[in-house]
Design a protein around this motif. Structure first.
Motif, PDB file in Angstrom:
ATOM      1  N   GLN A 237     -14.058 -43.558  -4.090  1.00  7.92           N
ATOM      2  CA  GLN A 237     -12.675 -43.192  -3.829  1.00  7.92           C
ATOM      3  C   GLN A 237     -12.365 -41.766  -4.237  1.00  7.92           C
ATOM      4  OE1 GLN A 237     -10.297 -45.325  -2.253  1.00  7.92           O
ATOM      5  NE2 GLN A 237     -12.328 -46.172  -1.810  1.00  7.92           N
TER       6      GLN A 237
ATOM      7  N   GLN B 295     -13.924 -40.931   3.632  1.00  5.36           N
ATOM      8  CA  GLN B 295     -12.484 -41.181   3.528  1.00  5.36           C
ATOM      9  C   GLN B 295     -12.035 -41.346   2.062  1.00  5.36           C
ATOM     10  OE1 GLN B 295     -10.062 -41.754   6.444  1.00  5.36           O
ATOM     11  NE2 GLN B 295     -11.670 -40.393   7.177  1.00  5.36           N
TER      12      GLN B 295
ATOM     13  N   SER C  69      -9.992 -40.922  -1.373  1.00  5.38           N
ATOM     14  CA  SER C  69      -8.545 -40.879  -1.590  1.00  5.38           C
ATOM     15  C   SER C  69      -8.127 -39.766  -2.537  1.00  5.38           C
ATOM     16  CB  SER C  69      -8.065 -42.216  -2.172  1.00  5.38           C
ATOM     17  OG  SER C  69      -8.385 -43.290  -1.314  1.00  5.38           O
ATOM     18  N   ASN C  70      -9.088 -39.260  -3.320  1.00  2.28           N
ATOM     19  CA  ASN C  70      -8.790 -38.226  -4.311  1.00  2.28           C
ATOM     20  C   ASN C  70      -9.841 -37.132  -4.289  1.00  2.28           C
ATOM     21  OD1 ASN C  70      -6.577 -39.718  -5.925  1.00  2.28           O
ATOM     22  ND2 ASN C  70      -8.284 -41.168  -5.942  1.00  2.28           N
TER      23      ASN C  70
ATOM     24  N   THR D  36      -2.394 -39.770   2.325  1.00  2.00           N
ATOM     25  CA  THR D  36      -3.607 -40.572   2.198  1.00  2.00           C
ATOM     26  C   THR D  36      -4.680 -39.886   1.362  1.00  2.00           C
ATOM     27  OG1 THR D  36      -4.498 -39.671   4.273  1.00  2.00           O
ATOM     28  CG2 THR D  36      -3.200 -41.709   4.410  1.00  2.00           C
ATOM     29  N   LEU D  37      -4.367 -38.701   0.864  1.00  5.32           N
ATOM     30  CA  LEU D  37      -5.315 -37.946   0.037  1.00  5.32           C
ATOM     31  C   LEU D  37      -4.542 -37.194  -1.034  1.00  5.32           C
ATOM     32  CD1 LEU D  37      -8.273 -36.892  -0.387  1.00  5.32           C
ATOM     33  CD2 LEU D  37      -7.666 -35.005   1.162  1.00  5.32           C
TER      34      LEU D  37
END
Length: 213
Positions: free
Chosen positions: A38, A96, A98-99, A183-184
């Protein structure tokens, strides 16, 4: 004939009888299903500041990009070789994440080099000098501040560099778009090798503060 470093073989044996033995099933699942971390961390090559150790993360939890002085170059689709940009592209577009965390650290050799451009290059190519020129404007301003001590100038540029890399992250269209879509998330952090302290950057002010423990 040169032998493979003995300390690495010893470490591997410890790994196999320790962590791998304890998490063998997790490694098998990761091998079969692939990775889905993530968080992407952009960190320095410095052997004293390994993100997996600092954040106590296991296999498959972090996607880590390490380069000299944990820098992110601006988005430049010019057909040249861009290893950090390629890693960003893979982490954001394929995995993909997230951070994204840009993590600097104290006593960084690359930052020290940026503050001393007159130093003798390590090689004719001076790859480090070229790479650290990404920070040239900020380095010149900080280096000329005689009120600060050398250690204060170093720490200031280490933290300014993190903010600079975050600004460069946002020049990548797919990072900017995903951040705006919510989303990020993009973060900054600074690790003090001598004390083990972690400082987190405030996304609005750019200031660094200690998180509550």
């Amino acid at each position: 004939m040169h032998r493979f470093p003995a300390n690495l073989l010893d470490g591997y044996r410890n790994f196999m009888t320790g962590r791998y033995s304890e998490q063998q099933q997790r490694y098998k699942v990761l091998a079969e299903t692939g990775q889905s971390p993530q968080t992407l961390i952009v960190a320095c090559c410095d052997s004293r500041a390994a993100p997996e150790t600092i954040f106590d993360c296991g296999p498959g939890e972090l996607f880590v990009v390490r380069n000299v002085a944990n820098m992110v170059p601006p988005y430049e689709p010019d057909g040249q070789y861009h290893s950090t940009s390629a890693a960003l592209e893979f982490a954001v577009q394929a995995l993909q994440v997230s951070n994204i965390v840009v993590m600097g650290h104290g006593r960084c050799g690359g930052i020290k080099a940026a503050l001393d451009p007159e130093a003798e290059p390590l090689s004719e190519g001076d790859f480090i000098g070229r790479w650290m020129s990404l920070l040239k404007p900020a380095a010149e301003q900080i280096a000329s501040n005689s009120i600060l001590t050398a250690a204060e100038r170093q720490r200031a540029l280490e933290r300014v560099s993190i903010r600079n890399s975050i600004a460069n992250l946002r020049t990548f269209p797919y990072i900017r778009d995903r951040e705006q879509a919510g989303t990020l998330s993009v973060h900054g952090a600074w690790f003090d090798i001598s004390t083990g302290e972690l400082w987190i950057m405030n996304g609005e002010t750019g200031d660094f503060t200690r998180p509550g423990m």
